[in-house]
Write an enzyme that holds these catalytic residues in place. Structure first.
Site, PDB file in Angstrom:
ATOM      1  N   HIS A   1       0.640  -1.027  -0.170  1.00 21.33           N
ATOM      2  CA  HIS A   1       0.091  -0.330  -0.167  1.00 21.33           C
ATOM      3  C   HIS A   1       0.808   1.504   0.121  1.00 21.33           C
ATOM      4  O   HIS A   1       1.117   2.413  -0.995  1.00 21.33           O
ATOM      5  CB  HIS A   1      -0.657  -0.228   0.993  1.00 21.33           C
ATOM      6  CG  HIS A   1      -1.893  -1.084   1.330  1.00 21.33           C
ATOM      7  ND1 HIS A   1      -2.006  -2.209   2.133  1.00 21.33           N
ATOM      8  CD2 HIS A   1      -3.096  -1.117   0.370  1.00 21.33           C
ATOM      9  CE1 HIS A   1      -2.630  -2.533   1.808  1.00 21.33           C
ATOM     10  NE2 HIS A   1      -3.631  -2.346   0.982  1.00 21.33           N
TER      11      HIS A   1
ATOM     12  N   ARG B   1      -4.113 -10.018   3.834  1.00 18.78           N
ATOM     13  CA  ARG B   1      -4.774 -11.394   4.062  1.00 18.78           C
ATOM     14  C   ARG B   1      -3.535 -12.504   4.679  1.00 18.78           C
ATOM     15  O   ARG B   1      -3.971 -13.294   4.849  1.00 18.78           O
ATOM     16  CB  ARG B   1      -5.590 -12.099   2.992  1.00 18.78           C
ATOM     17  CG  ARG B   1      -6.960 -11.710   2.647  1.00 18.78           C
ATOM     18  CD  ARG B   1      -7.550 -12.158   2.111  1.00 18.78           C
ATOM     19  NE  ARG B   1      -9.205 -11.902   1.802  1.00 18.78           N
ATOM     20  CZ  ARG B   1      -9.561 -11.249   1.060  1.00 18.78           C
ATOM     21  NH1 ARG B   1      -8.866 -10.916   0.471  1.00 18.78           N
ATOM     22  NH2 ARG B   1     -10.754 -10.813   1.168  1.00 18.78           N
TER      23      ARG B   1
END
Ligand code: PAF
Length: 290
Positions: free
Chosen positions: A38, A188
């Site tokens: 990110h 995840r």
């Protein structure tokens, strides 16, 4: 000072004010629980605009009834601290009620592209993604938006909807950011069991194996698929969702590897509390790279 905005109307007003003053706005849409992937997207996006908006919203409509919405990792405070260290002007963090108020009933469907790959086992996923991305683009009204290539199908769908709906935004794909051992970064991964981390590497090593085989002349995707499924299942605690060789633009399955072939993988790996579904992808060339 970085701002946090929760209300779509306030976000839209902020963006319109920037645009009116001649500044450009960039958007990185995320579901939070930031990792280096990110942050890398944020850095690229910041270099392409005057003011960067990062949206942080775990979108409930892109999760199916038996999927991991409740288990999806969240840490709002940590995300804010990490965003503050980047060149982020605004974190846009709406609530589900603000995004989907009573009476909400519109859906964006990108039919063919959504039918392949992840769409087969996640039938509601891409309508949820296409709808929320359309909303985010209309709320933030960015000049440029950056998406990760790890979600290869999502990126293809976003490009399609932007073209089909004439949305005035440039979509930029960002290469997958990997751990040292090759594991594609994903929020995840936090749900993986460290004792069973090797299983998560089955995806990256399968991509490498496919490239090695294609480089040696094995171009039959049926033969490669059998080999790759065997490879992935040789790691304890893995279940293949799909191993698919597709055309990089249409996402249609292909029989013989060519210059436009992408290998897309989805594998369930035993995690800390239940199975974790991981995806990865990469181009496979009919000859060795480089
Ligand atoms: O890639 C994601 O994190 C999500 O699918 C997105 C694009 C933020 C839409 O919810």
């Amino acid at each position: 000072m970085m701002q946090v905005i929760h209300h779509p109307q306030e976000m839209q007003a902020w963006s319109r004010a920037q645009t009116r003053s001649g500044a450009t706005v960039g958007l990185v849409p995320t579901m939070g629980f930031f990792h280096e992937g990110h942050l890398s997207l944020m850095r690229t996006a910041a270099s392409l605009c005057d003011f960067l908006v990062v949206s942080l919203f775990v979108n409930p409509t892109q999760f199916g009834p038996n999927e991991d919405l409740d288990r999806y990792p969240r840490d709002f405070e940590r995300d804010i601290q990490l965003a503050e260290k980047e060149q982020v002007a605004v974190v846009f963090a709406p609530t589900p009620e603000l995004m989907y108020p009573k009476g909400f009933q519109t859906e964006v469907q990108v039919r063919q592209l959504a039918a392949h790959l992840c769409g087969k086992s996640r039938p509601v996923h891409f309508a949820g993604v296409a709808t929320v991305v359309s909303k985010l683009l209309n709320i933030v009204q960015p000049d440029v938006a950056v998406f990760g290539e790890k979600d290869f199908q999502q990126l293809a769908i976003v490009r399609r909807l932007v073209a089909d709906l004439n949305l005035p935004v440039r979509i930029v794909g960002h290469p997958t950011v990997r751990e040292k051992d090759g594991l594609a970064m994903s929020s995840r991964n936090a749900n993986l069991d460290p004792a069973n981390r090797a299983a998560a590497l089955s995806l990256f090593t399968a991509l490498q194996l496919a490239q090695a085989q294609a480089g040696q002349g094995q171009l039959s995707t049926a033969a490669l698929t059998v080999l790759l499924e065997k490879h992935i299942h040789s790691f304890a605690g893995t279940t293949v969702d799909y191993v698919s060789f597709v055309n990089s633009e249409t996402l249609e399955p292909i029989e013989v590897v060519d210059e436009w072939t992408v290998l897309a993988l989805a594998v369930f790996v035993e995690g800390k509390a239940g199975k974790v579904r991981l995806i990865d992808n990469g181009f496979v060339l009919p000859r060795q790279r480089g």
